[in-house]
Motif scaffolding. Structure first.
Motif, PDB file in Angstrom:
ATOM      1  N   ARG A  33       0.823  -1.207   0.000  1.00 17.65           N
ATOM      2  CA  ARG A  33       0.000   0.000   0.000  1.00 17.65           C
ATOM      3  C   ARG A  33       0.858   1.258   0.000  1.00 17.65           C
ATOM      4  O   ARG A  33       0.542   2.230  -0.691  1.00 17.65           O
TER       5      ARG A  33
ATOM      6  N   ARG B 129       4.120   7.046  -5.237  1.00 16.08           N
ATOM      7  CA  ARG B 129       4.688   6.814  -6.572  1.00 16.08           C
ATOM      8  C   ARG B 129       6.161   7.192  -6.674  1.00 16.08           C
ATOM      9  O   ARG B 129       6.928   6.507  -7.364  1.00 16.08           O
TER      10      ARG B 129
ATOM     11  N   ALA C 292       2.248   1.612  -3.459  1.00 16.97           N
ATOM     12  CA  ALA C 292       1.210   1.967  -4.427  1.00 16.97           C
ATOM     13  C   ALA C 292       0.822   3.443  -4.319  1.00 16.97           C
ATOM     14  O   ALA C 292       0.593   4.103  -5.339  1.00 16.97           O
ATOM     15  N   ARG C 293       0.733   3.953  -3.093  1.00 15.39           N
ATOM     16  CA  ARG C 293       0.317   5.352  -2.949  1.00 15.39           C
ATOM     17  C   ARG C 293       1.490   6.330  -2.993  1.00 15.39           C
ATOM     18  O   ARG C 293       1.292   7.526  -3.154  1.00 15.39           O
TER      19      ARG C 293
END
Length: 432
Positions: free
Chosen positions: A238, A244, A241-242
């Motif tokens: 997570r 970048r 993914a958040r």
């Protein structure tokens, strides 16, 4: 020093080990692969342990493992025992970097100092200076005292590291309730399985075992699914993914070290097997790579943004790859030394700037884990480089194989140059 030295010191001993133990060249290569896998798993694990248990404890435990690995390897009488010793040294040396970086960050905060770019440069320069010393050290130890000396060297390295750390490292916090759930043992197991299957597939090249690759992909998908639902995930899917920018930095690590390790090992093999240089002479040529890299690493961080030196380093990688494409057995000596000189740019500039990026992009309180993952990305690059070399060379280095290696490296460098140029987060801070 122990991690980069051990990644290459075993190379001159492989032939002697295979001869004494009666194993083939392919089997002895697992001594190289075992450390890559252990380091890829050990880096984020050590980072997580540093965040949970304290960096000094992890650093010292790693030094003990290095010394133990030397004893196990020196007394080993089978390939399996030697592989176990390489796993131990991979795990032990993996503890050093993430725990050291966590201590540096914590110390800087206590003293009210700004971002310790100088310390990061010093750490990277040490790694670069010692990376290409491994084959030379192994080449001295094996004729002097046999292949077991390459394992005994780790007893000295481990005990010396432990002795130097006594009284020198900042104390960890007092023992209290340990949140063992933060270690995420299921995630560690899945990550290790994925890494092992990937390495097994790469070791099967150039006759790929697609079933093994399918297993690696399946375990990787399961790993992502499990970690996405885990609160204190070992692989923080997570966060990646958040975040970048940090995901892009990990990708740059993988691409950069795929090329660097492929050239470090592939060009050295070509110099000896095709050009006819001795091991000592080829080692001297490749010292240019680490020497130029170390000088540039120590000077990096003076620019207002880290993107400029990163672009320069990537441009050097592209130029070096193109030089590898055209070099052949008849090339003059000046051209031969041009290749490692050009590759010193990405090894020095990109290594420091990418680590600086991780330092800035990592969430608060998770620098050890984030740094460990960056080193895992580096070893993933080394693993991919192993597969690339198998595809390019097979059993023997050739001019044609070197051209393939250079062509693929140039393609990777071109992609890396584009990704770096488009990444706006790299110019957001001073590298001071």
């Amino acid at each position: 020093m122990a991690n980069p030295i051990n990644s290459t010191m075993i190379a001159p001993a492989l032939t002697s080990i295979g001869r004494e133990l009666g194993t083939g060249a392919g089997a002895t290569l697992w001594l190289v692969a075992a450390m890559y896998m252990a380091s890829a798993l050990g880096q984020p694990l050590a980072g997580r342990l540093s965040d949970v248990l304290g960096p000094r404890r992890v650093f010292r435990a790693g030094a003990v493992l290095v010394a133990v690995s030397g004893v196990v390897g020196a007394l080993g009488t089978s390939l399996g025992v030697l592989i176990a010793a390489r796993v131990l040294v991979g795990l032990g040396t993996a503890a050093a970097y993430p725990s050291a970086l966590t201590m540096i960050r914590d110390r800087a905060r206590v003293l009210g100092l700004p971002e310790p770019a100088g310390a990061l440069r010093a750490l990277t320069a040490t790694s670069l200076l010692t990376l290409t010393l491994g084959p030379g050290l192994g080449g001295l130890l094996v004729p002097w005292s046999g292949w077991r000396a390459t394992f005994l060297a780790n007893v000295v390295l481990g005990l010396l590291t432990l002795a130097l750390s006594l009284g020198a490292l900042p104390r960890d916090r007092q023992w209290g309730p340990v949140p063992w759930s933060r270690l995420d043992l299921p995630g560690v197991a899945l990550f290790g399985a994925a890494i092992g299957l990937l390495m097994a597939f790469l070791m099967s090249l150039p006759t790929p075992n697609w079933l093994v690759l399918s297993g690696a992909v399946a375990v990787g998908v399961l790993l992502v699914a499990v970690e996405f639902r885990t609160r204190s995930a070992f692989l923080d899917v997570r966060m990646i993914a958040r975040n970048r920018p940090v995901a892009a930095t990990y990708l740059r690590f993988v691409l950069t070290f795929t090329v660097i390790y492929a050239v470090l090992f592939g060009y050295t093999q070509w110099l000896e097997q095709v050009r006819g240089l001795s091991a000592a002479a080829s080692g001297a040529v490749m010292l240019l790579l680490s020497g130029v890299g170390a000088v540039l690493a120590l000077s990096t961080g003076r620019c207002r943004s880290i993107r400029a030196p990163m672009l320069i380093g990537t441009a050097g990688m592209l130029a070096g790859s193109l030089a590898v494409v055209v070099v052949d057995a008849t090339a003059p000596f000046a051209v031969l030394i041009l290749v490692p000189t050009l590759f010193g740019f990405p090894q020095g500039l990109n290594s420091v700037t990418n680590q600086l990026a991780v330092y800035r992009q990592a969430p608060a309180g998770e620098l050890g884990t984030a740094t460990g993952l960056s080193r895992t990305a580096q070893y993933l690059g080394a693993m991919l480089a192993t597969g690339l070399l198998a595809l390019a060379y097979g059993e023997q280095a050739t001019d044609e194989g070197l051209a393939v290696l250079g062509t693929v490296s140039a393609g990777i460098a071109g992609v890396l140059l584009l990704l770096t140029a488009l990444d706006r987060s790299l110019k957001a801070h001073s590298a001071g």
